[in-house]
Design an enzyme around this catalytic site. Structure first.
Site: not given
Ligand code: MRU
Length: 353
Positions: A98, A254-255, A55-57, A244, A203
């Site tokens: 996603r 973002n999250k 996970r993470g963009a 994201d 996370q």
């Molecule tokens: O749901 P996730 O864990 O994929 O969400 C991740 C985030 O919101 C991060 O802050 C974002 O992807 C930036 S990662 C460098």
């Protein structure tokens, strides 16, 4: 999909291509176990993205690209046209995992473009694998460049709050927001980090606290509900998060909870920074076009396997929120730092690219 447990000695590498297989850390097992999972089938990669194994963009952008590399290797097609058809089918499956992080679309489109440029099956397979590998290497270089730019914004003895995980675990390695934190520390400044727990999937506590502790960076964990308290107590000098998706206007997705943290930072006069590569920018969409992923209510009605809410309760569980540009002090990229008015300064970063 084969599982093996390995002990980690150095800085975390989340995604690796080894002997025509994709190897990734299974992030659902952290912080209790560090398990590496091997993939040979793009359908398993799609499932891994959907279930937050990765996970993470930026990490899902590169995983999508490697997913297509596996699809190319899996394909039994004899002609370019058949191979492109197989890749297109895989692209669709990977894309639908996603909806919010734009890096996934970016990674998949980049691979489809080179695939279409190849002349024959063997050449396309080679091009796709080599391009995905290069994207992974570039991700690390980009994060380090971002870290260098961003570290100038942070001072000796700063305590920096971060939300979610925008670290090595959200990228191939090094991280975006946590990359800036790493680079600040590497520049000789003493810093401390406050990580929010980041409910519902945690996370912050499972991943950010794990990776910073792993790399010897001073980190303190707080519940999400203590953001206002710690800021009001003067325990936070700056905030940095990842993203994201960032629009041309500087709206940052973002999250979930990022908007609350940014609003609280504004209330207390604390600078709020975002760190993200140019691949996270979506210069076409307007806020009303962006789909916010809604996840299963079970993430909210329990913690892990333990139920913490009554049966049958209604739940709203958005995975992301939008922080408006007026709450943001700067957006750190590999090409420099965008500041208000964001429309102009984001445009300049892309023109210089
Ligand atoms: O749901 P996730 O864990 O994929 O969400 C991740 C985030 O919101 C991060 O802050 C974002 O992807 C930036 S990662 C460098």
């Amino acid at each position: 999909m084969k599982e093996e447990t390995t002990t980690l000695h150095s800085s975390l590498r989340t995604i690796e291509w080894k002997d025509n297989k994709l190897v990734m850390i299974d992030q659902t097992k952290l912080p209790n176990e560090l398990v590496f999972v091997e993939f040979t089938d793009y359908n398993d990669v799609a499932n891994a993205i959907r279930t937050l194994v990765v996970r993470g963009a930026p990490a899902i952008g590169v995983s999508g690209a490697f997913g297509l590399a596996l699809a190319a290797l899996q394909s039994k097609s004899m002609t370019k046209e058949e191979l492109i058809e197989d890749l297109e089918k895989a692209r669709k499956i990977l894309f639908e995992t996603r909806p919010t992080a734009v890096n996934l679309k970016w990674g998949l489109e980049k691979i489809m473009k080179v695939a279409n440029e190849g002349d024959n099956v063997n050449e396309i397979k080679e091009l796709v694998v080599q391009t995905a590998k290069k994207m992974a290497e570039d991700d690390v270089k980009i994060n380090m460049a971002m870290g260098k730019h961003g570290s100038e914004l942070f001072n000796d003895n700063d305590t920096i709050m971060t939300h979610c995980n925008a670290g090595a675990l959200a990228t191939v390695a090094y991280g975006t927001a946590l990359g800036v934190i790493r680079a600040t520390k590497e520049s000789g400044k003493k810093i401390k980090v406050i990580a929010t727990e980041t409910r519902p999937v945690q996370q912050g506590s499972r991943l950010t606290a794990f990776e910073l502790k792993h790399d010897g960076i001073d980190v303190t964990l707080i519940p999400d509900t203590a953001v206002g308290y710690t800021m009001a107590q003067g325990l936070v000098n700056k905030v940095i998060v990842g993203a994201d998706r960032i629009l041309r206007t500087g709206h940052v997705y973002n999250k979930i909870g990022t908007y609350q943290v940014a609003t609280m930072a504004k209330q207390h006069g604390i600078p709020f920074y975002v760190a993200a590569p140019l691949s996270t920018f979506d210069l076409q969409s307007n806020p009303e076009d962006v789909i916010i992923e809604q996840r299963n209510g079970s993430e909210v009605t329990g913690i892990g396997d333990k139920k913490t809410a009554p049966d049958g309760i209604n739940v709203i569980n958005p995975a992301f929120d939008m922080t408006p540009p007026e709450l943001i002090s700067g957006i750190i990229t590999e090409k420099g730092i965008a500041k208000a008015p964001f429309g102009e300064s984001i445009k300049k970063l892309f023109e210089a690219n």
